[in-house]
Write an enzyme that holds these catalytic residues in place. Structure first.
Site, PDB file in Angstrom:
ATOM      1  N   GLU A   1       0.823  -1.108   0.057  1.00  0.00           N
ATOM      2  CA  GLU A   1       0.051  -0.096  -0.043  1.00  0.00           C
ATOM      3  C   GLU A   1       0.804   1.277   0.025  1.00  0.00           C
ATOM      4  OE1 GLU A   1      -2.947  -0.434   3.129  1.00  0.00           O
ATOM      5  OE2 GLU A   1      -3.984  -1.982   1.979  1.00  0.00           O
TER       6      GLU A   1
ATOM      7  N   GLU B   1      -3.817  -9.175  -0.007  1.00  0.00           N
ATOM      8  CA  GLU B   1      -4.375  -9.041   1.143  1.00  0.00           C
ATOM      9  C   GLU B   1      -5.949  -9.005   1.078  1.00  0.00           C
ATOM     10  OE1 GLU B   1      -1.894  -5.706   3.229  1.00  0.00           O
ATOM     11  OE2 GLU B   1      -3.990  -5.523   4.224  1.00  0.00           O
TER      12      GLU B   1
END
Ligand code: GAL
Length: 839
Positions: free
Chosen positions: A432, A515
């Site tokens: 991220e 994820e």
């Protein structure tokens, strides 16, 4: 078979030396001195004296301890500290010193210290002279002691660590929290991580091992060196078997003070492939000669397997599709903190395996080397990850502060350390990261190129947040495999994957969920108390989803390779939704619109006002103590479809819900189930397409017995019963083994449950439990899986949480037992067990 060799190995093991080779590697973990300065556990400050690295510092009053050591897990938890780093006092300045002697006979040898990781900002001195530094606490590193060694005298290694200048989004731990080894070599020897084995050809009849060797010459003059490579079979206990290939001596000309690289191919007949069920490994044994004298033997375990990420058929291991059923995990070991313990890590992996997890993402940083070793042996695929951020940080003093100076070195370190492990299937450069929105800067591409300098055989990836926003902007083409966090909603959408597959350059790009889920729950809480989350497995944060959502997306789009669930285990820190700061709520701020951002901020303020005691996560499929939550069975039903199982939730002890609607869910690997309450059928339910749990939402609570009978293809498949229990009157001990090695590392994990008079576990019991160990050992930690509990893990008295308590027992180094564990709770009959010491 080489019996003589086994004896040598057994002898080396006794000495704590390397298991196979003749290289002299000794354990450097014992008898350190430790002192803490700067921020103390209670929040006060102790000024750091000058020059603690000096040879003559009197450290006799410092605390004596063995490493791995995590000073922060000693606590205490403090309500005023941040939830996202576990409310533990991890910030401070730690000094470690260790005295050792070097024989006068070893004057011509080289001495290195290998640190597997030290948290954080490590600086190392020998006898007052600086020998190295490594700011990134997750990186392994070597320091060369040779120039300053005192022969035939006392030597002092001093290590300064500083976690005050370090930022993390989760609990990082603090201290020399991984192993350290002293390596003694001749001047001519294999370089650090200097052997790389690749396997360019693998067929049923033969395979090629291509062995790349780097040899260092530390002499002042040139040397005519030679080396050989032998390949042996290696079994699961690290015992060397048949020799299957070898080379003749190969020459190397080594200039003074230089290192030289060379490669050689070896043919192995009828190779045994490494896969998840058969973890066959081999050992490449490189012997180095200085003129004609054998001076170094360096061993490298490796495996023969092929990996391929396809754009239309997921991930192939040895040519066969394997669905990635993975979990993300942080590095802490629950009550033991960040200090690595291989036995505790192995227990975690065993628990993960028991519900079908076959892959691990080392979120979001380099793991301890033991993780790779265990993954090779136990059969896991590994996504080996480097960083949580690149140039733009998420926390003050996080990796962004180190990126410019250190990222190439940290990448080199991880890749060179781990590239021989067959379990590693991809390298992840990040998670991220802000730069995913700035493809023009090409940071992702640069990192991919750096990784490929050191390993061209595995793909590079990173976990993109909001892939619907970033995946089409070009960043996705700067990696080899496309990692998508929380993207189940977009795999198949017309705007995303359909287009994605057809876009130029995307034809061969494969994708997977780096994820998924982020479902939250507290084990055993269904109508949750304050600061708990219901275990009906229906609570997700704004950016996440439920397990079922991801399952459906993966079933619809089998081109996607699979998922890494956030998370396998609960971990210390990040107690979303009761974080008392912006660490998670505002994770995705850049991708939110103003209205969403305002909502997130408002939620945050409310939480801050409440100042919850929550200090560990709710995301785990398994709680912090290693006890399965209900979700464990949902994943098991999907990931182990051939295992007959059925699980009912909730428990059936609700005296306050008499006559109230109390939903019942059933998780099964069957395709339908019938539910009975007190013998009366509440109907049969069948999983509809893209349905993964069976729900009876309007059951009226009445105490008694719930029974589920599951069917698969119309045949009875499994049965489970949940009963209303009586009150807790007994303690039941369930150890994971009944003997222990007194090797300073082995542990026994004892689950303590409270049962009624008929032996049924009482799922709501919270009696206070104490344990005592009689004998030469210790209960080093206890836990109960409650994410809000602020009792230090070292306390041996704590309440059970929803019926369970955990004691972790260790034997004193070198003792001979037996150990006797006594567990007591007021008003209940005490329970005892014996733990034998293994020789
Ligand atoms: C993700 C992040 C993880 C963790 C998780 C919690 O966005 O990558 O590190 O914070 O959220 O749901």
């Amino acid at each position: 078979m080489k019996c003589g060799f086994f004896l040598v190995i057994a002898y080396l093991n006794l000495l704590g030396l390397s298991a196979w080779g003749q290289r002299n590697v000794s354990n450097f973990d014992r008898d350190w001195r430790f002192a803490r300065f700067g921020l103390q556990a209670d929040g006060t400050r102790l000024p750091e004296p000058d020059s603690l690295e000096a040879y003559e510092v009197d450290d006799t009053s410092w605390r004596k301890l063995d490493i791995p050591h995590d000073w922060a897990i000693e606590g205490p938890f403090r309500i005023d500290l941040d939830g996202y780093t576990g409310k533990l006092p991890w910030q401070g300045i730690g000094w470690y010193r260790k005295h050792f002697t070097v024989s006068a006979k070893d004057k011509k040898k080289r001495f290195y210290l290998d640190f597997d990781g030290a948290m954080a900002n490590a600086e190392v001195w020998l006898n007052g002279k600086k020998v190295g530094e490594r700011p990134f606490g997750y990186s392994s590193f070597r320091v060369d002691l040779t120039p300053y060694v005192l022969y035939g005298a006392d030597n002092v290694v001093a290590v300064r660590l500083d976690t005050e200048k370090f930022g993390s989004r989760w609990y990082p731990g603090a201290g020399i929290y991984r192993h350290v080894r002293l390596v003694k070599t001749e001047p001519v020897h294999v370089a650090h991580w200097g052997v790389f084995v690749t396997t360019p050809e693998i067929t049923d009849t033969y395979a090629t091992a291509f062995v790349h060797v780097e040899v260092e010459n530390n002499r002042q003059y040139a040397v005519k060196g030679q080396y050989t490579v032998d390949i042996y079979e290696l079994d699961a206990n690290d015992v060397i078997g048949e020799k299957v290939a070898s080379t003749t001596k190969r020459s190397m000309f080594l200039d003074a003070g230089s290192s030289v690289e060379d490669s050689v191919s070896l043919r192995v007949e009828s190779p045994k492939r490494w896969d998840l069920e058969h973890t066959h490994r081999y050992l490449a044994c490189v012997s180095v000669y200085d003129k004609n004298k054998l001076v170094d033997v360096y061993d490298t375990p490796f495996g023969f397997r092929t990996i391929l990420f396809t754009h239309d058929n997921g991930f192939l291991l040895n040519g066969k599709r394997v669905q990635i059923n993975g979990t993300c995990n942080h590095h802490d070991l629950g009550a033991l903190g960040a200090a690595i313990n291989k036995v505790a890590l192995e227990r975690q992996l065993r628990i993960l395996k028991s519900f079908g997890c076959n892959a691990l993402r080392t979120s979001h940083n380099p793991p301890a080397p033991e993780l790779l070793e265990l993954a090779d042996k136990m059969g896991f695929l590994v996504m080996d990850e480097l960083f949580d951020c690149w140039t733009v940080g998420k926390k003050k003093n996080d990796y962004s502060a180190l990126f410019d100076k250190w990222h190439e070195k940290d990448i080199e370190t991880l890749v060179c350390r781990d590239r021989n492990h067959p379990s590693v299937i991809m390298w992840s450069t990040g998670n991220e990261v802000h730069e995913q929105y700035e493809p023009e800067k090409g940071v992702a591409r640069h990192l991919t190129e750096v990784v490929h300098r050191f390993d061209h055989t595995r793909p590079v990836t990173f976990g993109a947040s909001y892939p619907s926003k970033s995946a089409m902007n070009g960043t996705e083409l700067q990696v080899d495999v496309h990692g998508m966090n929380y993207a189940a909603g977009v795999y198949g959408g017309p705007d995303f994957y359909g287009k994605f597959l057809n876009k130029e350059g995307h034809e061969h790009l494969s994708g997977y969920s780096s994820e998924s889920s982020s479902t939250m729950s507290s084990r055993g809480e269904y109508f949750p108390r304050k600061h708990h989350v219901s275990s009906y497995d229906l609570t997700e944060p704004g950016w996440g989803g439920l397990p079922d959502w991801e399952f459906a997306a993966l079933d619809k789009y089998p081109a996607i390779c699979g998922e890494f669930v956030w998370t396998g285990f609960d971990y210390l820190g990040e107690p979303t939704p009761f974080n008392s700061d912006a660490s998670v709520l505002l994770n995705h701020a850049e991708a939110l619109n103003r209205e969403q951002l305002a909502q997130e901020k408002e939620a945050l303020e409310k939480i801050e006002k409440n100042r919850p005691t929550s200090r560990s996560s709710y995301f785990g499929i398994v709680d912090l103590a290693g006890f399965p939550k209900d979700r464990y069975y949902l994943y098991q039903s999907r990931w182990l479809p051939d295992l007959p199982m059925v699980h009912i939730l909730p428990h059936w002890n609700f005296p306050d819900r008499m006559g109230e609607v109390t939903p019942v869910f059933v998780y099964t690997s069957g395709d339908e189930a019938e539910l009975f309450l007190n013998g009366k059928s509440l109907g049969k339910k069948k999983k509809l397409p893209y349905e993964y749990r069976l729900r009876w939402d309007d059951v009226i609570y009445k105490p008694g017995e719930l029974k589920a009978v599951a069917y698969k293809q119309n045949q009875k498949w499994a049965e489970a019963v949940v009963r209303t229990t009586g009150e807790a009157v007994k303690l039941k001990l369930t150890p994971d083994k009944t003997s222990i090695k007194a090797d300073g590392e082995d542990l026994v994990f004892v689950k303590v449950s409270l049962t009624d008079k008929d032996g049924n576990e009482v799922p709501t019991a919270e009696n206070v439990i104490s344990c005592t160990l009689v004998g030469t050992g210790e209960v080093i930690a206890t836990d109960n899986g409650d994410p809000t509990c602020l009792i230090p893990f070292q306390e041996t008295t704590r309440p059970a949480f929803n019926g369970l308590y955990l004691a972790i027992v260790k034997a004193r180094f070198g003792c001979n037992g037996p150990l006797h564990l006594i567990v007591e709770s007021k008003g209940l009959e005490r329970a005892e067990m014996k733990i034998m010491i293994e020789n």
